[in-house]
Each structure stands twice: as structure tokens, then as C-alpha cells.
Design a protein around this motif. Structure first.
Motif, PDB file in Angstrom:
ATOM      1  N   ALA A   1       2.411   3.115  10.685  1.00 52.15           N
ATOM      2  CA  ALA A   1       1.077   3.176  11.306  1.00 52.15           C
ATOM      3  C   ALA A   1       0.238   4.080  10.986  1.00 52.15           C
ATOM      4  CB  ALA A   1       1.604   3.382  13.043  1.00 52.15           C
ATOM      5  N   VAL A   2      -0.654   3.749  10.077  1.00 50.85           N
ATOM      6  CA  VAL A   2      -1.556   4.455   9.417  1.00 50.85           C
ATOM      7  C   VAL A   2      -2.988   4.296  10.025  1.00 50.85           C
ATOM      8  CG1 VAL A   2      -2.931   5.231   7.280  1.00 50.85           C
ATOM      9  CG2 VAL A   2      -0.212   4.394   7.185  1.00 50.85           C
ATOM     10  N   GLY A   3      -3.748   5.457  10.675  1.00 53.16           N
ATOM     11  CA  GLY A   3      -4.898   5.393  11.224  1.00 53.16           C
ATOM     12  C   GLY A   3      -6.020   5.521  10.098  1.00 53.16           C
ATOM     13  N   GLU A   4      -5.876   6.558   9.086  1.00 57.71           N
ATOM     14  CA  GLU A   4      -6.903   6.189   8.027  1.00 57.71           C
ATOM     15  C   GLU A   4      -5.895   6.647   6.669  1.00 57.71           C
ATOM     16  OE1 GLU A   4     -10.865   8.922   6.516  1.00 57.71           O
ATOM     17  OE2 GLU A   4     -10.338   8.767   8.622  1.00 57.71           O
ATOM     18  N   LEU A   5      -6.172   6.087   5.675  1.00 51.53           N
ATOM     19  CA  LEU A   5      -5.620   6.260   4.150  1.00 51.53           C
ATOM     20  C   LEU A   5      -6.692   6.622   3.182  1.00 51.53           C
ATOM     21  CD1 LEU A   5      -3.067   6.400   2.843  1.00 51.53           C
ATOM     22  CD2 LEU A   5      -3.198   3.810   2.278  1.00 51.53           C
ATOM     23  N   THR A   6      -6.594   7.855   2.641  1.00 47.73           N
ATOM     24  CA  THR A   6      -7.691   8.301   1.728  1.00 47.73           C
ATOM     25  C   THR A   6      -6.829   8.202   0.283  1.00 47.73           C
ATOM     26  OG1 THR A   6      -8.717   9.734   3.615  1.00 47.73           O
ATOM     27  CG2 THR A   6      -9.204  10.035   0.804  1.00 47.73           C
ATOM     28  N   LEU A   7      -7.470   7.121  -0.458  1.00 48.75           N
ATOM     29  CA  LEU A   7      -6.809   7.180  -1.868  1.00 48.75           C
ATOM     30  C   LEU A   7      -7.995   7.317  -3.136  1.00 48.75           C
ATOM     31  CD1 LEU A   7      -5.004   3.945  -1.204  1.00 48.75           C
ATOM     32  CD2 LEU A   7      -4.096   5.963  -1.955  1.00 48.75           C
ATOM     33  N   ALA A   8      -9.018   8.127  -2.535  1.00 50.70           N
ATOM     34  CA  ALA A   8     -10.003   8.521  -3.640  1.00 50.70           C
ATOM     35  C   ALA A   8      -9.414   8.958  -4.712  1.00 50.70           C
ATOM     36  CB  ALA A   8     -11.341   9.514  -2.946  1.00 50.70           C
ATOM     37  N   GLY A   9      -9.774   8.433  -5.910  1.00 53.31           N
ATOM     38  CA  GLY A   9      -9.584   9.040  -7.340  1.00 53.31           C
ATOM     39  C   GLY A   9      -7.822   9.043  -7.584  1.00 53.31           C
ATOM     40  N   ALA A  10      -7.174   8.110  -6.632  1.00 55.58           N
ATOM     41  CA  ALA A  10      -5.672   8.088  -6.853  1.00 55.58           C
ATOM     42  C   ALA A  10      -5.520   6.901  -8.120  1.00 55.58           C
ATOM     43  CB  ALA A  10      -4.848   7.826  -5.525  1.00 55.58           C
ATOM     44  N   LYS A  11      -4.336   7.083  -8.639  1.00 61.14           N
ATOM     45  CA  LYS A  11      -3.909   5.955  -9.513  1.00 61.14           C
ATOM     46  C   LYS A  11      -2.590   5.357  -9.064  1.00 61.14           C
ATOM     47  CE  LYS A  11      -5.384   8.875 -13.512  1.00 61.14           C
ATOM     48  NZ  LYS A  11      -5.130   9.386 -14.405  1.00 61.14           N
ATOM     49  N   LEU A  12      -2.674   4.199  -8.908  1.00 62.17           N
ATOM     50  CA  LEU A  12      -1.667   3.413  -8.281  1.00 62.17           C
ATOM     51  C   LEU A  12      -0.762   2.540  -9.434  1.00 62.17           C
ATOM     52  CD1 LEU A  12      -3.514   4.247  -5.926  1.00 62.17           C
ATOM     53  CD2 LEU A  12      -2.597   2.015  -4.761  1.00 62.17           C
ATOM     54  N   LEU A  13       0.255   2.435  -9.448  1.00 61.36           N
ATOM     55  CA  LEU A  13       1.083   1.594 -10.313  1.00 61.36           C
ATOM     56  C   LEU A  13       2.306   1.135  -9.454  1.00 61.36           C
ATOM     57  CD1 LEU A  13       1.508   0.334 -13.149  1.00 61.36           C
ATOM     58  CD2 LEU A  13       2.857   2.418 -13.608  1.00 61.36           C
ATOM     59  N   ARG A  14       2.243  -0.294  -9.131  1.00 64.69           N
ATOM     60  CA  ARG A  14       3.420  -0.860  -8.460  1.00 64.69           C
ATOM     61  C   ARG A  14       3.700  -0.193  -6.934  1.00 64.69           C
ATOM     62  NH1 ARG A  14       5.407  -0.355 -13.557  1.00 64.69           N
ATOM     63  NH2 ARG A  14       6.659   1.427 -12.719  1.00 64.69           N
ATOM     64  N   VAL A  15       2.481  -0.157  -6.557  1.00 63.86           N
ATOM     65  CA  VAL A  15       2.418   0.415  -5.152  1.00 63.86           C
ATOM     66  C   VAL A  15       2.555  -0.796  -4.144  1.00 63.86           C
ATOM     67  CG1 VAL A  15       1.221   1.734  -3.441  1.00 63.86           C
ATOM     68  CG2 VAL A  15       1.402   2.571  -5.650  1.00 63.86           C
ATOM     69  N   ASP A  16       3.699  -0.983  -3.379  1.00 63.20           N
ATOM     70  CA  ASP A  16       3.979  -2.274  -2.494  1.00 63.20           C
ATOM     71  C   ASP A  16       3.353  -1.747  -1.125  1.00 63.20           C
ATOM     72  OD1 ASP A  16       5.054  -3.979  -0.836  1.00 63.20           O
ATOM     73  OD2 ASP A  16       7.004  -4.329  -1.855  1.00 63.20           O
ATOM     74  N   VAL A  17       2.326  -2.617  -0.683  1.00 63.42           N
ATOM     75  CA  VAL A  17       1.796  -2.424   0.680  1.00 63.42           C
ATOM     76  C   VAL A  17       1.824  -3.789   1.384  1.00 63.42           C
ATOM     77  CG1 VAL A  17       0.245  -0.215  -0.011  1.00 63.42           C
ATOM     78  CG2 VAL A  17      -0.678  -2.472  -0.322  1.00 63.42           C
TER      79      VAL A  17
ATOM     80  N   ARG B   1      -6.717  -0.486  -6.132  1.00 70.71           N
ATOM     81  CA  ARG B   1      -6.494  -1.057  -7.525  1.00 70.71           C
ATOM     82  C   ARG B   1      -5.082  -0.703  -8.056  1.00 70.71           C
ATOM     83  NH1 ARG B   1      -9.610  -2.977 -11.602  1.00 70.71           N
ATOM     84  NH2 ARG B   1      -8.811  -2.687 -13.879  1.00 70.71           N
ATOM     85  N   GLY B   2      -4.071  -1.672  -8.284  1.00 76.95           N
ATOM     86  CA  GLY B   2      -2.735  -1.369  -8.805  1.00 76.95           C
ATOM     87  C   GLY B   2      -1.707  -1.380  -7.650  1.00 76.95           C
ATOM     88  N   ALA B   3      -2.212  -1.930  -6.555  1.00 76.47           N
ATOM     89  CA  ALA B   3      -1.428  -2.157  -5.387  1.00 76.47           C
ATOM     90  C   ALA B   3      -0.725  -3.703  -5.497  1.00 76.47           C
ATOM     91  CB  ALA B   3      -2.126  -1.727  -3.997  1.00 76.47           C
ATOM     92  N   ILE B   4       0.394  -3.873  -4.669  1.00 77.12           N
ATOM     93  CA  ILE B   4       0.830  -5.146  -4.430  1.00 77.12           C
ATOM     94  C   ILE B   4       0.738  -5.567  -2.949  1.00 77.12           C
ATOM     95  CG2 ILE B   4       2.829  -6.546  -4.636  1.00 77.12           C
ATOM     96  CD1 ILE B   4       4.110  -4.290  -6.597  1.00 77.12           C
ATOM     97  N   ILE B   5      -0.059  -6.764  -2.789  1.00 81.03           N
ATOM     98  CA  ILE B   5      -0.450  -7.202  -1.521  1.00 81.03           C
ATOM     99  C   ILE B   5       0.251  -8.991  -1.606  1.00 81.03           C
ATOM    100  CG2 ILE B   5      -2.129  -5.685  -1.119  1.00 81.03           C
ATOM    101  CD1 ILE B   5      -4.070  -7.976  -1.788  1.00 81.03           C
ATOM    102  N   THR B   6       0.356  -9.286  -0.315  1.00 84.18           N
ATOM    103  CA  THR B   6       0.874 -10.847  -0.232  1.00 84.18           C
ATOM    104  C   THR B   6      -0.554 -11.527  -0.296  1.00 84.18           C
ATOM    105  OG1 THR B   6       0.479 -10.502   2.076  1.00 84.18           O
ATOM    106  CG2 THR B   6       2.605  -9.837   1.268  1.00 84.18           C
TER     107      THR B   6
END
Length: 206
Positions: free
Chosen positions: A146-162, A177-182
Motif C-alpha cells: 500500500a504505497v501512498g507516494e512512490l518517488t523514482l526520480a533519477g532511478a534506474k529500473l531493470l526487471r522491476v515487477d510491479v 521505464r524498465g518496469a514490468i506491468i500487466t
């Protein structure tokens, strides 16, 4: 310090760099007022209270269950699990996390700025504000957190399953960018994705 713990520790334990190695402790208060770094190796802490001031925690092959770690600072975590722990305001900034699992933990206001996360799973629990700015995430899974606010500014994502997360907590979808969604998530996010791409979604009459 409990007598059993005193007996388990080496006589020459360094009060500034205490080392808890191979201990299974439950319902005890661990007080290291002079500590600068607390190391937990090959052990388990259950329903324990830590009084370590501003000391950082370095853990390997450790299991924390029902431990209040609010405001604690972490230097490194390798093969560590947290179960039903309180991590409100915890600081993981610039730490290296490998093979770490958070299950049903409270992580409100936790900071993982510039943290290196590799094979990390966050399952259940809540994070009212989770800061992952400039972090590097590889093989990371967020499941029903249960995330209220998720800050990913400048983050590098590789195979991140959300795929099992509510992505409305991400203010800027470009940060995913780099996340996996349905496909279901993609359809739900289509209007926002279109706006990011500079497109206007026209409502067609039935």
C-alpha cells in the motif's frame, strides 16, 4: 544487557562496533549506547528492542521478526528478511541491498535514495511515502504494498515487477521505464501514458 546475551558475546566485544554473530534472541532489549555500527550475522531477532542511537546496522544472513527499526540507518544488507517490522523513517540511503525480503512491514517515510537494490522483494505492508530517487533497482518485486507516494526520480529500473501494485502512487510514469506491468495496468494507464507522450485522447461517441 541480558545475562544470556553477555555470555554469548565475546569478552572483548567492541562497544563501538558490537557484533551479534549466530544469536537467536527474542523479547530482549539490545542497548549499545556507544555503537557506531551494529553488525548482525547469521542470527535472528524476534520482538527485540534496539537502543543504538545513530549507529548504522549492517546485516548478513539475518532474520528480523516484529522488531521496531523506526529511524534506523542501514549500511548494507545481504540475505536478510524483515517480517512485520516497523521501518518508519528508516534510512537505507546509499546502502547495498542484495537478496532482501520485506514482508508485511510498515515503511512509511523510508528513504532508499541512491540505494543499490538487487533481488529485493517487498510483499504486503505499507509505505505512505517511499523515496527511491537515484536508486538502482535490479530484479525487484513490489507486491500488494500500500504505497501512498512512490518517488523514482533519477532511478534506474531493470526487471522491476510491479504487476501487483497500484501505480497511481507514481506521479510521473516516465520514472517507470524498465518496469514490468500487466496489459490490464497498461490499459488503465493509457490516458496518463498518452499525456506523457504529448497526445490527446479524444472521447469517441458510442
Amino acid at each position: 544487557m541480558p545475562a544470556a546475551l553477555r555470555e554469548a558475546l565475546d569478552d572483548d566485544v567492541d562497544p563501538q562496533f558490537p557484533d551479534l554473530d549466530g544469536l537467536d534472541l527474542a523479547d530482549v532489549v539490545l542497548s549499545f549506547a556507544e555503537a557506531r555500527t551494529l553488525t548482525v550475522l547469521r542470527g535472528r531477532l524476534r520482538s527485540c528492542t534496539l537502543e543504538i542511537g545513530d549507529a548504522a546496522i549492517d546485516a548478513q544472513d539475518a532474520h528480523f521478526v516484529d522488531v521496531d527499526l523506526s529511524g534506523c540507518r542501514f549500511e548494507g544488507l545481504t540475505r536478510v528478511s524483515f517480517e512485520r517490522c516497523r521501518l518508519t523513517g528508516a534510512d537505507f540511503g546509499e546502502a547495498r541491498m542484495r537478496d532482501v525480503r520485506f514482508a508485511d512491514c510498515a515503511m512509511d517515510l523510508a528513504s532508499m535514495r541512491s540505494t543499490n537494490l538487487e533481488r529485493v522483494a517487498m510483499i504486503g505492508g505499507r509505505a505512505d511515502e517511499l523515496d527511491l530517487s537515484a536508486a538502482t533497482l535490479t530484479d525487484v518485486t513490489l507486491t500488494q504494498v500500500a504505497v501512498g507516494e512512490l518517488t523514482l526520480a533519477g532511478a534506474k529500473l531493470l526487471r522491476v515487477d510491479v504487476t501487483e501494485s497500484d501505480l497511481s502512487a507514481v506521479p510521473d510514469l516516465r520514472e517507470l521505464r524498465g518496469a514490468i506491468i500487466t496489459t490490464t495496468q497498461a490499459v488503465a494507464l493509457a490516458p496518463r501514458l498518452a499525456r506523457v507522450a504529448g497526445m490527446t485522447v479524444a472521447v469517441t461517441p458510442n
